[in-house]
Structure formats: C-alpha cells, structure tokens
Design a protein around this motif. Sequence first.
Motif, PDB file in Angstrom:
ATOM      1  N   LEU A 107       0.832  -1.202   0.000  1.00  0.00           N
ATOM      2  CA  LEU A 107       0.000   0.000   0.000  1.00  0.00           C
ATOM      3  C   LEU A 107       0.864   1.248   0.000  1.00  0.00           C
ATOM      4  O   LEU A 107       1.954   1.249   0.580  1.00  0.00           O
ATOM      5  CB  LEU A 107      -0.896   0.029   1.250  1.00  0.00           C
ATOM      6  N   THR A 108       0.356   2.296  -0.636  1.00  0.00           N
ATOM      7  CA  THR A 108       1.027   3.587  -0.528  1.00  0.00           C
ATOM      8  C   THR A 108       0.775   4.119   0.878  1.00  0.00           C
ATOM      9  O   THR A 108      -0.082   3.611   1.613  1.00  0.00           O
ATOM     10  CB  THR A 108       0.487   4.598  -1.549  1.00  0.00           C
ATOM     11  N   LYS A 120      -0.703   6.883   1.773  1.00  0.00           N
ATOM     12  CA  LYS A 120      -2.071   7.404   1.897  1.00  0.00           C
ATOM     13  C   LYS A 120      -3.082   6.262   1.971  1.00  0.00           C
ATOM     14  O   LYS A 120      -4.034   6.315   2.750  1.00  0.00           O
ATOM     15  CB  LYS A 120      -2.419   8.340   0.737  1.00  0.00           C
ATOM     16  N   GLU A 121      -2.893   5.218   1.159  1.00  0.00           N
ATOM     17  CA  GLU A 121      -3.792   4.058   1.209  1.00  0.00           C
ATOM     18  C   GLU A 121      -3.755   3.418   2.589  1.00  0.00           C
ATOM     19  O   GLU A 121      -4.793   3.079   3.149  1.00  0.00           O
ATOM     20  CB  GLU A 121      -3.411   3.031   0.135  1.00  0.00           C
ATOM     21  N   TYR A 122      -2.545   3.264   3.129  1.00  0.00           N
ATOM     22  CA  TYR A 122      -2.410   2.696   4.468  1.00  0.00           C
ATOM     23  C   TYR A 122      -3.126   3.567   5.495  1.00  0.00           C
ATOM     24  O   TYR A 122      -3.844   3.064   6.353  1.00  0.00           O
ATOM     25  CB  TYR A 122      -0.929   2.530   4.851  1.00  0.00           C
ATOM     26  N   HIS A 135      -7.817   7.180  -4.643  1.00  0.00           N
ATOM     27  CA  HIS A 135      -7.154   6.395  -3.598  1.00  0.00           C
ATOM     28  C   HIS A 135      -8.043   5.247  -3.120  1.00  0.00           C
ATOM     29  O   HIS A 135      -7.552   4.139  -2.891  1.00  0.00           O
ATOM     30  CB  HIS A 135      -6.759   7.297  -2.421  1.00  0.00           C
ATOM     31  N   MET A 136      -9.325   5.503  -2.977  1.00  0.00           N
ATOM     32  CA  MET A 136     -10.248   4.455  -2.533  1.00  0.00           C
ATOM     33  C   MET A 136     -10.332   3.340  -3.577  1.00  0.00           C
ATOM     34  O   MET A 136     -10.343   2.156  -3.223  1.00  0.00           O
ATOM     35  CB  MET A 136     -11.625   5.073  -2.264  1.00  0.00           C
ATOM     36  N   HIS A 185      -7.983   2.465  -5.802  1.00  0.00           N
ATOM     37  CA  HIS A 185      -6.729   1.704  -5.777  1.00  0.00           C
ATOM     38  C   HIS A 185      -6.670   0.786  -4.557  1.00  0.00           C
ATOM     39  O   HIS A 185      -6.264  -0.378  -4.671  1.00  0.00           O
ATOM     40  CB  HIS A 185      -5.525   2.646  -5.770  1.00  0.00           C
ATOM     41  N   LEU A 186      -7.083   1.306  -3.415  1.00  0.00           N
ATOM     42  CA  LEU A 186      -7.081   0.513  -2.183  1.00  0.00           C
ATOM     43  C   LEU A 186      -8.016  -0.685  -2.312  1.00  0.00           C
ATOM     44  O   LEU A 186      -7.641  -1.820  -2.009  1.00  0.00           O
ATOM     45  CB  LEU A 186      -7.481   1.394  -0.997  1.00  0.00           C
ATOM     46  N   ARG A 187      -9.225  -0.455  -2.787  1.00  0.00           N
ATOM     47  CA  ARG A 187     -10.184  -1.558  -2.966  1.00  0.00           C
ATOM     48  C   ARG A 187      -9.652  -2.604  -3.931  1.00  0.00           C
ATOM     49  O   ARG A 187      -9.811  -3.811  -3.701  1.00  0.00           O
ATOM     50  CB  ARG A 187     -11.517  -1.014  -3.469  1.00  0.00           C
ATOM     51  N   LYS A 212      -6.529  -3.397  -4.605  1.00  0.00           N
ATOM     52  CA  LYS A 212      -5.458  -4.166  -3.974  1.00  0.00           C
ATOM     53  C   LYS A 212      -6.014  -5.176  -2.977  1.00  0.00           C
ATOM     54  O   LYS A 212      -5.550  -6.317  -2.914  1.00  0.00           O
ATOM     55  CB  LYS A 212      -4.469  -3.220  -3.281  1.00  0.00           C
TER      56      LYS A 212
END
Length: 95
Positions: free
Chosen positions: A19-20, A22-24, A62-63, A65-67, A69
């Motif tokens: 995770l980046t 910000k994602e973390y 960001h949301m 990309h996070l989802r 991953k």
Amino acid sequence: MIMDIERRCVTIRGQIIELTQKEYMILELLMTHQDKVFTKANLYESIWEDRYLGDDNVIKAHMSHLRNKLKKANPKTQYIETVWGLGYRLYKNRS
C-alpha cells in the motif's frame, strides 16, 4: 485482514499487501473506527491534513486503488463499503 500498526503493514490470508502511505492511512483510519462512516471531507482532512475544497477525485482514486489491492488479495471479501450519500466505512457483516 490483519493490520500491524508497528510495522505499518497489512496482510490478507498471509499475503502482505503493498500500500502507498495514503492508502495505508485511509485503511488504518477505517479500521480504528470500524462503525464510523467517513465523508470524503472527513477522510481528506484527516489524511491530507488540509481543508477539503470539494474536489473528491483524490479520495475516489485512492479508494479505488485501495479496494483493487484488497480485492486482488481476496476476491471473495468486500472490505470497504460505500454508504450511499454519506461516505465510506469498513464493511460490516450482516449475518
């Protein structure tokens, strides 16, 4: 999903999720306040520590990309839910 706050890493089914920062931070905020719904403004002001001016593209990107991953690590489980008209929260099991 397991979050190791000291090591700042997240694992799903034994796999470390890259995770980046910000994602973390987004995931950590959601996990430490599991029942809270965060508006885009709440997320932006908490993570970026700046005033939210209404441009939600940063949050949406960001949301997304996070989802993606999280889904790649475990396609059968939904981790973050959108609460229509309000914002985001950690997915709540409705059994």
